[in-house]
Design an enzyme around this catalytic site. Sequence first.
Site, short mmCIF file in Angstrom:
data_model
loop_
_atom_site.label_atom_id
_atom_site.label_comp_id
_atom_site.label_asym_id
_atom_site.label_seq_id
_atom_site.Cartn_x
_atom_site.Cartn_y
_atom_site.Cartn_z
N ASN A 35 52.47 40.80 81.53
CA ASN A 35 52.19 40.45 82.92
C ASN A 35 50.69 40.62 83.18
OD1 ASN A 35 51.78 40.53 85.76
ND2 ASN A 35 53.96 40.93 86.05
N GLU A 72 46.40 53.41 78.04
CA GLU A 72 45.39 54.37 77.55
C GLU A 72 44.09 53.63 77.24
OE1 GLU A 72 47.02 57.32 77.55
OE2 GLU A 72 48.99 56.37 77.62
#
Lengths: 204, 715
Positions: free
Chosen positions: B606, B680
């Site tokens: 997405n 991250e």
Amino acid sequence: MTRDGGEAADPDWSRREIMITAAAAGGSVMSMGTTAAAAAKIAGPAGDRTIDLVLTINWTEHRLTGIEAHTTLLDALRDHLHLTGTKKGCGLGQCGACTVHVDGRRVNSCLTLAVMQQGKAITTIEGLAVQEALHPLQAAFVEHDGFQCGYCTPGQIMSGVACIAEGHAGSDDEIREWMSGNLCRCGAYSNIVASIRQAAAGKA
Amino acid sequence: MSVIGSPVSRVDGPAKVNGEAHYAGEFAPKDLLYAATADSTCPAGTIVTLDTRDAARAPGVLLVLTHLNADRLPYQEPAERVAVDPVAGAQLRVLDGPAILFSGQPIALVVARTQAQAEYGASLVPAPYDADPPAKLRFDPALAQPTSEAAAKKKRGPETRKGDAEGAFARAPVTLDERYRLSREQHHPMEPHATVAEWTGDRLTLWSKTQWVGNERDEIARRFGLPPANVRVINPYVGGAFGSSLRTWPHVTLAAMAARRARRPVRLELTRRQLFTFVGHRGQSEQHVRLGADPNGRLLATICEATGQTSTYEEFAEPLLGPAGATYACDDRLTRYKLVPMNVNTPCPMRGPGWATGLVAQEMAMDELAERLGMDPIELRLRNYAERDPMKDLPWSSKALRECYAQGAERFGWSKRPLKPRARRDGRDLVGLGMATAIYDSGRYPTSASVALLPDGTALVRCATADMGPGTYTSMTQVAADALGLPLARVRFELGDSTFPPAKEHGGSTTMASVGPAIQEACGAVKAKLAGVADGAPITDFAAVLRRAGLDRIEAEASAKPDDAMKTHSINGFGAVFAEVRVDVDLCTIRATRIVGAYDAGRIVNPKLAHSQCIGGMVQGIGMALFEDVEWDEHLGRVSNGTIAEYIVPVNADIHDLDAIFVDTREPLLNPLGVKGVAELGLCGVAPAIANAVWHATGKRVRNLPITPDRLLTA
């Protein structure tokens, strides 16, 4: 950003007065502000000092009976009325997550007492949508992804609606400045600005 | 166009903008009571006496628990420690004895009818301490000890060595030898950690903020000596966490202890101040970096000796030296890792654990080396491009870092950057540009999921994973809709309940790579079951099939797990981060005015949500570079800026032009979706890119992050 803080506005019950009363009712007499421990004691509950009050929240009257006089508006909303859309992020007026409107002005609900807001029109995030339809700023937050975890979001939106109404959404820089009392740790600031810009343009 | 790869808005967006999303502390079972704790004010020693009489008499107080009257819990040992727990040591057992291990350790728990009454009661517990032994309060690398055998087994050992790095460094014609420091940081998610505990007989329900409901269930079951099936953990919405809700912290135990003794449900919600001492932190670190190169910029030696911080009772070691091992090609390399045990609460993973920290030193050092060589910083990195993982000596499964450098530089306008520092001025501002490489270790865990096809024509998909903000609800709905061939509106994804099919931690950027494939498998299984009764009807008509067959649902559960790819290949996400800063020429105030990141994170499920995650990482990187600093009083052993106003985090006015682009790639081995993980990676490289831009603006190197105006002024 509650630059007004909402504290000095009420003539009848200031927080300081309640704290002093509380200490006296508890039977302990002490000077103000000597040590941290003493300060905590002064701020403590007042034994059986409970009150009844009526709050008008989202155009509905809510009667609260037997609540402690020092109950913050935030705790009244979340813990007593289960209107948990208003969030507790710090309890110290530093993060803006608990922002609600009182008579149309944005207020950190953790910094004001419920008893001070009787007779005023309180609006929370639950009262922003009109008949199921999202408020234009709520819809803009969804469209522009103005959040990730969603915890600061009700406060951001309440603050954003006020920011537009105050006329502080004239430019991105102005929005950034006047939205800087609402922290977002996920870092959605750019998308928050885009959401407010769009809603402000729709209103103009 | 497949719904995978489509920038759809969050499916949980409406619930989050209208206040209907319920976070852990907002569940209110009947007869709920409220708890608060009294915490130690001394960093090490023993409680001499504990007088709870005033607290017990305070208005509304129903119960005061201390080590003198609390239940002794069995704390059963797990067969094997999970990755979110420290590698060695013994966890803090709350209210288990008079020993004090750090300032802020809970010493009493007060349960009352309201939150304010509980807090007031807790303020009335005085505790004199015998401050012996003397507390360990100084972060001094000279006091550090090598990490343990246990850490070594998890690739966080005291030393790794390839070739003769020290000899090569001594012979190198161009060298760099510097130390870089990063302050202790706190996660500070906007939602403070909270647990609501309710017992029904010997069964316990916890509404509790966690990134891993399954582990919280197992951990609490072990602490209380219960069968795991007797514990249920529910947490549909997590108000940010960034690693701080991976472990099951002591406040969860306290809430359950209190509810059991009070025989009523109890909520324990931490205060903002308590978030400094209850739920971990990114510990302080110092990295001593030595680089040797030939005049063409080829690295001849890389040596990184890192010192981290841990508590006196647990060893928290993280992959701090991952970047030093994996980023650049170099035959002679050495890393060393030591920890300073201190009287603090144990650190824990914080976004980009280890890697983001390691990159701060490495990428600032590479920038300094480029300066000494008179070379463009990207050129230096390209000359040392690692075609294989140099430390593990394995091929990469996929690597498009060259494209990240090229596309990021193009978007940012890097080619116009003057090589020399302090070369651009605009009014009062010195303007500088800097860059850094980003790298993070991708991972995947075994996971299960279930799918139920329901008579109303919708599919209900479930997995015991979490969504702390990246958009798990949305991306998994996309994966299921794609696999089932249904529109998004006919798929509902539920998570955050330990009774759902099991998942591992929602952390380390592993969720998409782990949960996505399990959902694909479960969707395949349910389609096969449907085919058995459908007589060739298309899957989209399953409501009619259920009616004809007289079924109220068709349901399947399936699991997916990683194969050997993580053993045969190195699998990492990559990126290139570019930053522009403006520095006031007199006041040395710094603004990060523009950041561009280009990422190779594999396939992007997405793009709207991935973009949000990356620019969110940039905001946290701005905090890391310029603001975030837990001020530690090494005499009192206490955090001296323990609020969210004094621990400075970026606000809206600090944020300007942020952009993230994704290089078009697909990871071939880690998982069938082709993803490598985003979260991250979005923090990695941001802080050093900003630090390098500050040097480029001013000509001054501040190797002590955050770069505050006073540090820059005196540099």
